[in-house]
Design an enzyme around this catalytic site. Sequence first.
Site, PDB file in Angstrom:
ATOM      1  N   LYS A   2      33.095  13.154 -29.176  1.00  0.00           N
ATOM      2  CA  LYS A   2      32.827  11.958 -29.988  1.00  0.00           C
ATOM      3  C   LYS A   2      31.450  11.933 -30.653  1.00  0.00           C
ATOM      4  O   LYS A   2      30.938  10.866 -30.999  1.00  0.00           O
ATOM      5  CB  LYS A   2      33.012  10.653 -29.174  1.00  0.00           C
ATOM      6  CG  LYS A   2      34.268  10.571 -28.359  1.00  0.00           C
ATOM      7  CD  LYS A   2      35.497  11.119 -29.014  1.00  0.00           C
ATOM      8  CE  LYS A   2      36.032  10.287 -30.146  1.00  0.00           C
ATOM      9  NZ  LYS A   2      37.231  10.956 -30.753  1.00  0.00           N
ATOM     10  N   HIS A  48      34.042  21.703 -26.812  1.00  0.00           N
ATOM     11  CA  HIS A  48      33.234  20.650 -26.183  1.00  0.00           C
ATOM     12  C   HIS A  48      32.572  21.196 -24.911  1.00  0.00           C
ATOM     13  O   HIS A  48      32.036  20.429 -24.110  1.00  0.00           O
ATOM     14  CB  HIS A  48      34.102  19.446 -25.795  1.00  0.00           C
ATOM     15  CG  HIS A  48      34.578  18.626 -26.954  1.00  0.00           C
ATOM     16  ND1 HIS A  48      33.767  18.279 -28.007  1.00  0.00           N
ATOM     17  CD2 HIS A  48      35.783  18.046 -27.204  1.00  0.00           C
ATOM     18  CE1 HIS A  48      34.467  17.536 -28.860  1.00  0.00           C
ATOM     19  NE2 HIS A  48      35.685  17.388 -28.403  1.00  0.00           N
ATOM     20  N   SER A  65      32.127   5.221 -28.349  1.00  0.00           N
ATOM     21  CA  SER A  65      33.180   5.948 -29.054  1.00  0.00           C
ATOM     22  C   SER A  65      34.132   6.621 -28.054  1.00  0.00           C
ATOM     23  O   SER A  65      35.364   6.600 -28.227  1.00  0.00           O
ATOM     24  CB  SER A  65      32.541   6.983 -29.984  1.00  0.00           C
ATOM     25  OG  SER A  65      33.524   7.668 -30.705  1.00  0.00           O
TER      26      SER A  65
HETATM   27  S1  PPS Z   1      36.338  14.445 -30.951  1.00  0.00           S
HETATM   28  O1  PPS Z   1      37.587  13.829 -30.443  1.00  0.00           O
HETATM   29  O2  PPS Z   1      35.394  14.731 -29.862  1.00  0.00           O
HETATM   30  O3  PPS Z   1      36.580  15.627 -31.771  1.00  0.00           O
HETATM   31  O4  PPS Z   1      35.682  13.305 -31.851  1.00  0.00           O
HETATM   32  P1  PPS Z   1      34.491  13.518 -32.881  1.00  0.00           P
HETATM   33  O5  PPS Z   1      35.047  13.942 -34.175  1.00  0.00           O
HETATM   34  O6  PPS Z   1      33.409  14.331 -32.280  1.00  0.00           O
HETATM   35  O7  PPS Z   1      33.900  12.055 -33.011  1.00  0.00           O
HETATM   36  C1  PPS Z   1      34.617  10.969 -33.528  1.00  0.00           C
HETATM   37  C2  PPS Z   1      33.582   9.962 -33.967  1.00  0.00           C
HETATM   38  O8  PPS Z   1      32.970  10.419 -35.186  1.00  0.00           O
HETATM   39  C3  PPS Z   1      33.195   9.450 -36.189  1.00  0.00           C
HETATM   40  N1  PPS Z   1      33.338  10.088 -37.509  1.00  0.00           N
HETATM   41  C4  PPS Z   1      32.583   9.788 -38.562  1.00  0.00           C
HETATM   42  N2  PPS Z   1      31.539   8.948 -38.703  1.00  0.00           N
HETATM   43  C5  PPS Z   1      30.979   8.849 -39.935  1.00  0.00           C
HETATM   44  N3  PPS Z   1      31.418   9.512 -41.012  1.00  0.00           N
HETATM   45  C6  PPS Z   1      32.464  10.375 -40.921  1.00  0.00           C
HETATM   46  N4  PPS Z   1      32.896  11.020 -41.994  1.00  0.00           N
HETATM   47  C7  PPS Z   1      33.080  10.543 -39.643  1.00  0.00           C
HETATM   48  N5  PPS Z   1      34.118  11.282 -39.192  1.00  0.00           N
HETATM   49  C8  PPS Z   1      34.257  10.992 -37.891  1.00  0.00           C
HETATM   50  C9  PPS Z   1      34.482   8.751 -35.746  1.00  0.00           C
HETATM   51  O9  PPS Z   1      34.680   7.544 -36.435  1.00  0.00           O
HETATM   52  C10 PPS Z   1      34.191   8.583 -34.261  1.00  0.00           C
HETATM   53  O10 PPS Z   1      33.154   7.644 -34.011  1.00  0.00           O
HETATM   54  P2  PPS Z   1      33.405   6.089 -33.734  1.00  0.00           P
HETATM   55  O11 PPS Z   1      32.074   5.536 -33.367  1.00  0.00           O
HETATM   56  O12 PPS Z   1      34.379   5.993 -32.616  1.00  0.00           O
HETATM   57  O13 PPS Z   1      33.915   5.501 -35.005  1.00  0.00           O
END
Ligand code: PPS
Length: 308
Positions: free
Chosen positions: A54, A122, A152
């Site tokens: 996340k 991860h 998150s």
């Molecule tokens: S995972 O399941 O571990 O692969 O998830 P991961 O992609 O690492 O993290 C998901 C969070 O990243 C946010 N996210 C973004 N934020 C801003 N801009 C963009 N383009 C973007 N893409 C993914 C996503 O919304 C999750 O965070 P939260 O706080 O839950 O919204």
Amino acid sequence: MPVAERLQEMEPKGRPKLFDFQGVSMINYFTDNWEKVQDFHARPDDILIATYPKAGTTWVSCILDLLYFGKDMPERQTTLPIYERVPFLEIAVPQIDKACSLPIGTELADQLSTSPRLIKTHLPVQLVPKGFWEQNCRMVYVARNAKDNAVSYFHFDRMNMVQPEPGDWNSYIEKFMEGKTVFGPWYDHVTGWWEKKQTYSNILYMFYEDLIEDTGREMERLCSFLGLSTTAEERESIRGGVQFDAMKANPMANYSTIPVMDFKISPFMRKGKVGDWKNHFTVAQNEKFDEHYKQRMKNSSLAFRTEI
Ligand code: PPS
């Protein structure tokens, strides 16, 4: 089959349980294929995208995929979900029902025909397969401040049926502080990779907060680390495509094609903000978290921003 029915079918199996795996809290979906993960044949041009869950994995995966393949293979972005373009190395979820199987990470990576291969993990740094180090692969690590990361992860564990049951928010932050979340303590993960970067120069250490602050600038850092020459126009067009709203609306980036996630509980692309923790932590929870954080991070030079 609709998601609800599929989830019902899974019910007897229930949520996976955490157990200790080489000193790290894990679930079987990330250890069942361990032999193949450990022996994974890395190639010198492989690029590993590593994060604590996340922290912005999908965002950076989409950016890298576009930087490398956006121009020459545009159909890739519109036909393949991000988890097929960038395989998740250690994942091995068995077939859920006849209609639904999730790709095994090592198999998908082995089948990738792209060069370079972009691979997601991860794993804490000490569990990364030795092949990646031996081949001197480049690695992009993304870290996110602990409070937003915890929020998150909490919502992700609520909606993802192949993650452990998170319980309520109060008990979840206790678990997070104790490192009783999948892939272990956030604290060890971010500091472990940070320390490794001091001796292994092929790690680019990035911050989610920096990406939010100035995606274009961070893309330039990525390009310079990877030796990619792109025009300002190309970078601007990629930046537009990976904005939160664009990715949230894009079925090839938003995980809506994954049947084990219940978007009625919470979407994968949830808020995408710095500081959403303020909507979750009570004053008492925040004080306790800060105190614990100070102790856990006292020997590290790593600094995070919890607001920008
Ligand atoms: S995972 O399941 O571990 O692969 O998830 P991961 O992609 O690492 O993290 C998901 C969070 O990243 C946010 N996210 C973004 N934020 C801003 N801009 C963009 N383009 C973007 N893409 C993914 C996503 O919304 C999750 O965070 P939260 O706080 O839950 O919204």
